[in-house]
Write a protein that holds these residues in place. Structure first.
Motif, PDB file in Angstrom:
ATOM      1  N   THR A  49       0.826  -1.217   0.000  1.00  0.00           N
ATOM      2  CA  THR A  49       0.000   0.000   0.000  1.00  0.00           C
ATOM      3  C   THR A  49       0.855   1.259   0.000  1.00  0.00           C
ATOM      4  O   THR A  49       0.435   2.290  -0.523  1.00  0.00           O
ATOM      5  CB  THR A  49      -0.956   0.031   1.213  1.00  0.00           C
ATOM      6  OG1 THR A  49      -0.192  -0.100   2.419  1.00  0.00           O
ATOM      7  CG2 THR A  49      -1.992  -1.080   1.139  1.00  0.00           C
ATOM      8  N   GLY A  53       0.660   1.371  -3.757  1.00  0.00           N
ATOM      9  CA  GLY A  53      -0.634   2.049  -3.666  1.00  0.00           C
ATOM     10  C   GLY A  53      -1.646   1.403  -4.604  1.00  0.00           C
ATOM     11  O   GLY A  53      -1.642   0.175  -4.770  1.00  0.00           O
ATOM     12  N   PRO A  54      -2.518   2.197  -5.219  1.00  0.00           N
ATOM     13  CA  PRO A  54      -3.553   1.617  -6.092  1.00  0.00           C
ATOM     14  C   PRO A  54      -2.907   0.824  -7.222  1.00  0.00           C
ATOM     15  O   PRO A  54      -1.883   1.239  -7.761  1.00  0.00           O
ATOM     16  CB  PRO A  54      -4.283   2.841  -6.654  1.00  0.00           C
ATOM     17  CG  PRO A  54      -3.881   3.995  -5.802  1.00  0.00           C
ATOM     18  CD  PRO A  54      -2.552   3.659  -5.213  1.00  0.00           C
ATOM     19  N   LEU A 281      -9.351   3.683  -6.429  1.00  0.00           N
ATOM     20  CA  LEU A 281      -9.659   4.821  -5.555  1.00  0.00           C
ATOM     21  C   LEU A 281      -8.902   4.761  -4.235  1.00  0.00           C
ATOM     22  O   LEU A 281      -8.461   5.775  -3.716  1.00  0.00           O
ATOM     23  CB  LEU A 281     -11.168   4.890  -5.275  1.00  0.00           C
ATOM     24  CG  LEU A 281     -12.069   5.036  -6.503  1.00  0.00           C
ATOM     25  CD1 LEU A 281     -13.539   4.964  -6.082  1.00  0.00           C
ATOM     26  CD2 LEU A 281     -11.802   6.354  -7.228  1.00  0.00           C
ATOM     27  N   THR A 283      -6.006   2.297  -1.706  1.00  0.00           N
ATOM     28  CA  THR A 283      -4.679   1.715  -1.912  1.00  0.00           C
ATOM     29  C   THR A 283      -4.705   0.190  -1.750  1.00  0.00           C
ATOM     30  O   THR A 283      -3.662  -0.434  -1.625  1.00  0.00           O
ATOM     31  CB  THR A 283      -3.635   2.331  -0.953  1.00  0.00           C
ATOM     32  OG1 THR A 283      -4.010   2.047   0.391  1.00  0.00           O
ATOM     33  CG2 THR A 283      -3.528   3.833  -1.145  1.00  0.00           C
TER      34      THR A 283
ATOM     35  N   ALA B 105       5.406   6.014  -6.882  1.00  0.00           N
ATOM     36  CA  ALA B 105       4.412   6.756  -7.661  1.00  0.00           C
ATOM     37  C   ALA B 105       2.983   6.330  -7.355  1.00  0.00           C
ATOM     38  O   ALA B 105       2.647   5.151  -7.466  1.00  0.00           O
ATOM     39  CB  ALA B 105       4.708   6.574  -9.147  1.00  0.00           C
ATOM     40  N   GLN B 106       2.157   7.285  -6.979  1.00  0.00           N
ATOM     41  CA  GLN B 106       0.735   7.035  -6.751  1.00  0.00           C
ATOM     42  C   GLN B 106       0.023   8.352  -6.490  1.00  0.00           C
ATOM     43  O   GLN B 106       0.646   9.347  -6.123  1.00  0.00           O
ATOM     44  CB  GLN B 106       0.520   6.073  -5.580  1.00  0.00           C
ATOM     45  CG  GLN B 106       1.074   6.522  -4.248  1.00  0.00           C
ATOM     46  CD  GLN B 106       0.916   5.411  -3.197  1.00  0.00           C
ATOM     47  OE1 GLN B 106      -0.152   5.181  -2.669  1.00  0.00           O
ATOM     48  NE2 GLN B 106       2.024   4.717  -2.931  1.00  0.00           N
ATOM     49  N   ARG B 198     -10.559   9.560   3.681  1.00  0.00           N
ATOM     50  CA  ARG B 198      -9.904  10.201   2.530  1.00  0.00           C
ATOM     51  C   ARG B 198     -10.661  11.455   2.121  1.00  0.00           C
ATOM     52  O   ARG B 198     -10.931  11.695   0.937  1.00  0.00           O
ATOM     53  CB  ARG B 198      -9.830   9.231   1.342  1.00  0.00           C
ATOM     54  CG  ARG B 198      -9.024   7.980   1.563  1.00  0.00           C
ATOM     55  CD  ARG B 198      -7.543   8.155   1.719  1.00  0.00           C
ATOM     56  NE  ARG B 198      -6.766   8.522   0.553  1.00  0.00           N
ATOM     57  CZ  ARG B 198      -6.523   7.771  -0.518  1.00  0.00           C
ATOM     58  NH1 ARG B 198      -7.059   6.578  -0.614  1.00  0.00           N
ATOM     59  NH2 ARG B 198      -5.751   8.196  -1.500  1.00  0.00           N
ATOM     60  N   ASN B 226       0.560   7.923   4.754  1.00  0.00           N
ATOM     61  CA  ASN B 226       1.265   7.201   3.694  1.00  0.00           C
ATOM     62  C   ASN B 226       2.570   7.928   3.336  1.00  0.00           C
ATOM     63  O   ASN B 226       3.629   7.303   3.215  1.00  0.00           O
ATOM     64  CB  ASN B 226       0.354   7.066   2.471  1.00  0.00           C
ATOM     65  CG  ASN B 226       0.739   5.892   1.575  1.00  0.00           C
ATOM     66  OD1 ASN B 226       1.732   5.215   1.801  1.00  0.00           O
ATOM     67  ND2 ASN B 226      -0.059   5.664   0.545  1.00  0.00           N
ATOM     68  N   ARG B 229       5.158   7.233   5.914  1.00  0.00           N
ATOM     69  CA  ARG B 229       5.773   5.904   5.750  1.00  0.00           C
ATOM     70  C   ARG B 229       6.814   5.923   4.628  1.00  0.00           C
ATOM     71  O   ARG B 229       7.876   5.307   4.743  1.00  0.00           O
ATOM     72  CB  ARG B 229       4.699   4.853   5.459  1.00  0.00           C
ATOM     73  CG  ARG B 229       3.819   4.535   6.657  1.00  0.00           C
ATOM     74  CD  ARG B 229       2.992   3.267   6.454  1.00  0.00           C
ATOM     75  NE  ARG B 229       2.072   3.370   5.347  1.00  0.00           N
ATOM     76  CZ  ARG B 229       0.809   3.807   5.439  1.00  0.00           C
ATOM     77  NH1 ARG B 229       0.320   4.195   6.606  1.00  0.00           N
ATOM     78  NH2 ARG B 229       0.036   3.854   4.380  1.00  0.00           N
TER      79      ARG B 229
END
Lengths: 458, 458
Positions: A49, A53-54, A281, A283, B105-106, B198, B226, B229
């Motif tokens: 995550t 992430g997504p 949308l 993660t 990247a996200q 979110r 995030n 982290r």
């Protein structure tokens, strides 16, 4: 290591354990330790995550996730780590906006449903046709929605076993297609979700053969509530939608697998499945980073108690969310391969509360051993027929044994497919309970020499 | 109705009641009834959130809200209902997107802060300079942020009295300006909020004289987690921001007022204040549709117990959120006008738990009557010096009496300035408790013939 007489004797005594050296912990001891201190599952889900992430099906992000997962499996002692690619029909989100045009002009929060087609860049505008339930939409006369935007207001209810999804899911799965078949120019649904945040729930929809796909989106629950209040005021309501998702055509996805090699590779393996892709949308923490973390941590945990008899294979399926592509591709590619037993984790990270199998009646002794062994973790012995989840096609198609380790789904649909599916939603203690139960169950199965589901040759 | 000897005698007996006909309920009875069955406050907040929705300062939506509020006040028996317009500096949100460019990247969830300037259409990209607190940013050397995007990770803590806002608020109020003064090309902050959804928290920021404004946005708490982290992994982190808000120049806003006319218009009125505008992301339910509903319901409730001695005026201030414009304009326009006492509701819709005044020591008998009268609603007698809120400038500047009816703010900053500020977040029972307390307090004050805060001429 060779299979030894000693090990076979030990197994014949119905112990889940293999031969162990004096210093090697038992599966029970490993599982108990996991409950207190597992960091493997957390490491996986925290990592994927944070660092990826997504990871939407068929995208560059999903490809990065495969690379990441391979590296992770290698670093965690798995063998035969590999990717098997397959083609999918790609779809990605674009712009997504919605407004009440009249009589109470204001913006709404919306997200496009998977396989929705795009509106023109400046959107579509139409009067709302209101359906308080899926059944009400079914009852609408043919052609009656021509030029209108259908609003399917089917409420999902909170249930521990997730059965609310079966009750409300059709509003998303087939509602837009049904509305389109009756002439709707677009459809909005109340999110298939149980919370009241302005975070709409994404998810796939499909249109029947012969019905042209339309734009389709999900409103957040508070937005749906607001529309209902407007509708109750009795005046025609006009909406405007701008949704610009794209069909990417055929793109590449892939499954990632890795193994803990068993002492007897001739025996069918234990298959632990989850999916690596996520909706875009959030993660992908509870759906399904946690599941892959649990499966992998259990496999690694069993190995910590000594090499198991059977190989344990983890399957991180790709592109589950947009059509179960990975599970289908895996079943096709491995057709004819025997699987001893399949277990899947794809229902969040809350505590496991019940064990069901598809051999409860045909192999009651093994079922009892499993159920007795997990009772200490608060898991009850269920009598339902397990049939696994989306990522277990190969197990199902090969008539393998299947076990459902049912997680508490009371809060799962608060987060499912929303931007809020993030790491902070995972309770580390509940995650550890999952790992403990999975380690215990996998440890018994992977060291079981006899047929797990006797009706079949495994 | 004239002020009568009978009424004066009744008041001298320390009763909050005026002369009543046998069938007219007392203020106490009305307040008690409100606790069980008020629908006026709910009607207001349900109406304004449904029929208007977001009503950003200086926009066409805020103008519609003024029209709506005037109609509502007229329909609910208020007199002298009017709008007083004033100019403000307008600002509206544009596109808002953010991404981690590398190494993980996200996309991130962000919202622009009020008075943020726009990035170029394709955004700004920069390495993150991390500050775990506002103090850490203060300690950064001059010029040290040149070319960087500051990330102010100051965590807000949950408090019943809202004091966490004072602790964390500076990160938003002046953090971006401070970072800009040290060379930052843009700033992102952890949302000033206490939940983990979110849904980023909007809100105003300001830049010091001589410091050019930069783009500035708030990340949701899970996004900030995030980023932290990622930062802990030790590699330089690059962000890209696209924020395209617009300065609208001078636009029109307005205050809405209405009155319950008292029997003696020569006495200074009781001023009940709230604000009508809202941030644009939510629908302004708890901030501050509820507050206006509570104030108006209390005024109407007092009238139900018979015409009060003093006039009760409700002030629905405009453009509070983007700079307290309405309250300032009202204080300027009404400079020199006497106000007996001011009370404001602008802290959500949870239960009132404490009453404070600025005359607790100078008028202990009245304070005791008030405190004793609301104890039955679970309100404790506080000893803090009340100083009112943003919408009470006129009362403060005229040295009027001020009462703080403190609401429980434990959950307020879960929703404050987010898309989640919607009607469903209001507990109708808690809202009714507010109305009951306000009705009781306003009823006593509006029927008090003596000076409320004796040091002044009211």
């Amino acid at each position: 290591m060779q299979k030894t007489i000693f090990a076979l004797v030990a197994l014949s005594l119905a112990s889940p354990l293999q031969a162990t050296s004096p210093k090697q912990p038992t599966v029970e001891a490993v599982a108990d330790k996991m409950l207190e201190s597992d960091t493997v599952a957390w490491n996986f889900v925290e990592g994927v995550t944070t660092e990826i992430g997504p990871r939407m099906a068929g995208t560059e992000a999903e490809a990065r996730a495969r690379d990441w997962a391979q590296a992770w499996l290698n670093a965690n002692g798995f063998a035969n780590v590999k990717v098997e690619t397959f083609p999918i029909q790609g779809w990605v989100r674009g712009e997504e906006k919605a407004w009440v045009v009249s009589p109470f002009a204001q913006p709404l929060t919306i997200t496009a449903l998977g396989r929705s087609v795009a509106t023109p860049p400046d959107g579509v505008t139409g009067e709302v046709a209101y359906f308080p339930s899926y059944a009400a939409l079914e009852a609408a006369p043919e052609g009656s929605l021509k030029g209108k935007i259908a609003f399917i207001d089917h409420h999902m209810k909170r249930t521990q076993d997730g059965s609310g999804y079966g009750f409300a899911g059709p509003a998303r799965w087939t509602g837009p297609g049904l509305a389109a078949s009756k002439g709707a120019l677009a459809t909005v649904i109340r999110s298939i979700g149980t919370e009241n945040h302005r975070t709409p729930h994404a998810g796939g929809t499909s249109f029947p053969d012969g019905v042209a796909a339309t734009p389709a989106g999900a409103l957040s629950n508070p937005d749906a509530d607001n529309l209902v209040r407007m509708i109750k005021r009795g005046k025609p309501l006009t909406l405007r939608l701008v949704l610009t998702p794209k069909d990417l055509g055929v793109v590449e996805s892939g499954n990632v697998t890795g193994e803990i090699i068993g002492r007897d590779p001739s025996l069918p393996p234990v298959l632990l499945a989850c999916h690596l892709d996520s909706w875009d949308l959030g993660t992908g923490a509870i759906d399904d980073g946690a599941g892959c973390g649990i499966a992998a941590a259990a496999a690694k945990g069993v190995a910590a108690a000594g090499q198991p008899l059977r190989t344990i294979r983890v399957l991180f399926a790709g592109s589950e969310e947009t059509g179960l592509w990975g599970s289908k591709a895996y079943a096709t590619a491995h057709k004819g391969e025997k699987i001893a037993v399949g277990i899947e984790s794809d229902f969040g990270a809350d505590r496991i509360w019940r064990i069901d199998t598809n051999f409860t009646e045909s192999n009651p002794a093994l079922y009892k051993r499993l159920a007795d062994a997990v009772a200490r973790f608060g898991v009850t012995a269920g009598k339902d027929e397990a049939n696994g989840g989306a990522d277990l096609n190969l197990a199902r198609e090969s008539w393998a044994a299947i076990i459902d380790l049912n997680q508490d789904g009371t809060h799962y649909f608060d987060l499912h497919h929303t931007p809020d599916d993030t790491l902070d939603k995972i309770d580390p203690a509940a995650l550890r309970q999952n790992v403990a139960v999975w380690t215990q169950v996998t440890g018994i199965l992977a060291n079981e020499s006899g047929m797990i589901k006797p009706a079949d040759q495994n």
